[in-house]
Design an enzyme around this catalytic site. Structure first.
Site, PDB file in Angstrom:
ATOM      1  N   THR A  75       1.183   5.861  -5.008  1.00 58.23           N
ATOM      2  CA  THR A  75       2.555   6.132  -5.427  1.00 58.23           C
ATOM      3  C   THR A  75       2.768   7.543  -5.972  1.00 58.23           C
ATOM      4  OG1 THR A  75       2.967   3.804  -5.875  1.00 58.23           O
ATOM      5  CG2 THR A  75       4.402   5.402  -6.984  1.00 58.23           C
ATOM      6  N   ASP A 246       7.006   6.113  -0.176  1.00 60.62           N
ATOM      7  CA  ASP A 246       5.749   6.825  -0.400  1.00 60.62           C
ATOM      8  C   ASP A 246       4.627   6.384   0.519  1.00 60.62           C
ATOM      9  OD1 ASP A 246       5.823   4.347  -1.591  1.00 60.62           O
ATOM     10  OD2 ASP A 246       5.003   4.991  -3.514  1.00 60.62           O
TER      11      ASP A 246
END
Length: 458
Positions: A75, A246
């Protein structure tokens, strides 16, 4: 005559007088920009669920077949690549966790979000770059948006708490309402907005679960609410919207007979390890004790067929990951579906990411719509490292040094935007240049010649 020459010379000096090194932009054509990330939205999540709002974005704007995230597919590192245009080894946010190999400190994801030195380590994200060039920016829950960079903070920001409920659809809408106020009442030019789903649900229930499918439908409803809010706020004709993510997600082989368990490897001992960062999905780092590097490497390199272990200098260059001082002498990743267990088998997620970014389940989405984007265009896959240059182009700011290429995503833009209708770096003039933003070289040359000739008249 000499007086007239002086006046002409002073007029010319006034035209060329903006402070040295300060960019002078073409004004009037810059639109606002909203970058939205739905964490863990795999590239094909719209194929087994009806997503009318995301589909509408594709019809009215641009859709990528998929986007390849940076490695390591986590992330914080991947989100920072989007706002810096740098591969992870170059921006230095190499993990979701802050860690220090000297004092053995390791902090969880949410605590790391507020550790300035983890983020502010030489790379300047787009918020700060835009502010330095006269714009106002905001970050709502976006990783890295709540710390200070080289003494500067984002104009407006919100940081999620450690017990934040990622699934609350009512809160999602309230967050969108806040962002709309930022763009209208506060006059922000750029906002990044982050949602922690469908990542959280994908981890807990797995990417093929009904729960994940339900969450994707919630994401799509939220996209619809967002686009309605943009229209109601009067921003449709002046706001570019990008929705991306992401990384993707894959199913964990929790019940496999060949789990990757360090505590079961023969000839391996944690007594040889000075620092370890294991038990975080499919990635691991080890700092062997002094004199133990070769021994540990020889034991681990063939310890498990699903585990790839490298010395730092031999890690695949194509990942653009290992060449950073924060990366330990030994690092590793496992095959899709396998996570790394350290001293104990403590990982219980049904879904996971962090794998090789060329694995299809790690690919993610990209949608864009707005006045500067073409309509009904589907583009070939691209790497996320190129998005930053596109963001700078849309905002008309000069980018920092980065690893992306504007030419990769430039075809997404309308002919007017592509050809310089935007206030872009290519249309930017610096003081000291002979060309003004409006482009008047003949006028300037004429003034210079006139001043010289008049000065010669006695």
């Amino acid at each position: 005559m000499r007086r007239l020459a002086v006046l002409l010379t002073l007029s010319l000096a006034a035209l060329l007088a903006p402070a040295a090194g300060v960019p002078v932009h073409q004004q009037g054509s810059r639109n606002k920009l909203l970058l939205v990330s739905f964490d863990g939205f795999r590239w094909d999540y719209d194929k087994d669920v009806d997503t009318p709002n995301l589909d509408a974005m594709a019809v009215e704007g641009v859709k990528a077949r998929y986007m390849t995230p940076a490695f390591v597919t986590m992330t914080s590192p991947c989100h920072f690549t989007l706002v810096t245009g740098k591969y992870i080894e170059n921006h230095g946010v190499v993990h979701n966790m802050y860690y220090n190999t000297s004092n053995k400190v390791k902090l969880p994801y949410h605590a790391t979000l507020g550790i300035q030195r983890w983020w502010d380590n030489g790379s300047v994200p787009i918020w700060i770059t835009a502010q330095r060039q006269g714009l106002k920016t905001g970050s709502f829950f976006y990783p890295g948006g709540n710390v200070t960079y080289q003494g500067a903070t984002v104009t407006l920001s919100r940081k999620e708490g450690p017990l934040h409920n990622y699934k609350d659809e009512e809160e999602w809408r309230a967050n969108i309402d806040t962002v709309m106020r930022w763009l209208t009442e506060e006059g922000l030019d750029l906002v990044t907005l982050y949602f922690g789903e469908p990542d959280s649900t994908g981890h807990k229930f797995g990417p093929e679960s009904q729960e994940r499918k339900d969450m994707v439908m919630q994401v799509d409803r939220t996209v619809g609410y967002l686009r309605d809010s943009i229209r109601h706020s009067g921003l449709k004709s002046s706001l570019n919207l990008i929705i991306t993510s992401d990384h993707g997600m894959t199913t964990v082989h929790k019940n496999a007979s060949d789990l990757v368990e360090f505590h079961k490897f023969s000839n391996f001992s944690f007594k040889d390890i000075e620092f370890e960062l294991l038990d975080y999905g499919p990635n691991g780092m080890l700092l062997p004790k002094e004199g133990k590097l070769e021994k540990v490497y020889e034991v681990l390199k063939d310890a498990h067929p699903k585990l790839h272990v490298y010395k730092k200098e031999s890690f695949p260059k194509s990942f653009h990951y290992a060449n950073n001082p924060r990366v330990t002498p030994l690092l590793m990743y496992s095959e899709p579906g396998y996570v790394i267990h350290g001293r104990l088998s403590v990982q219980f997620n049904n879904g996971e990411h962090g794998f090789d970014n060329e694995v299809m389940d790690m690919k993610t989405i990209f949608r864009a719509v707005g006045p500067d984007f073409r309509k009904g265009l589907e583009v070939e896959p691209f790497e996320s490292v190129h998005v930053y240059e596109l963001l700078c182009k849309l905002l008309g700011i000069v980018p920092e040094a980065n690893d992306g290429h504007l030419s990769t995503l430039l075809p997404m833009l309308t002919c007017e935007a592509d050809s310089g209708g935007l206030s872009t770096p290519s249309a930017t003039t610096y003081s000291g240049s002979a060309l003004l933003p409006g482009g008047h070289p003949l006028l300037i040359m004429g003034l210079l010649v006139a001043a010289v000739l008049l000065d010669k008249v006695k």
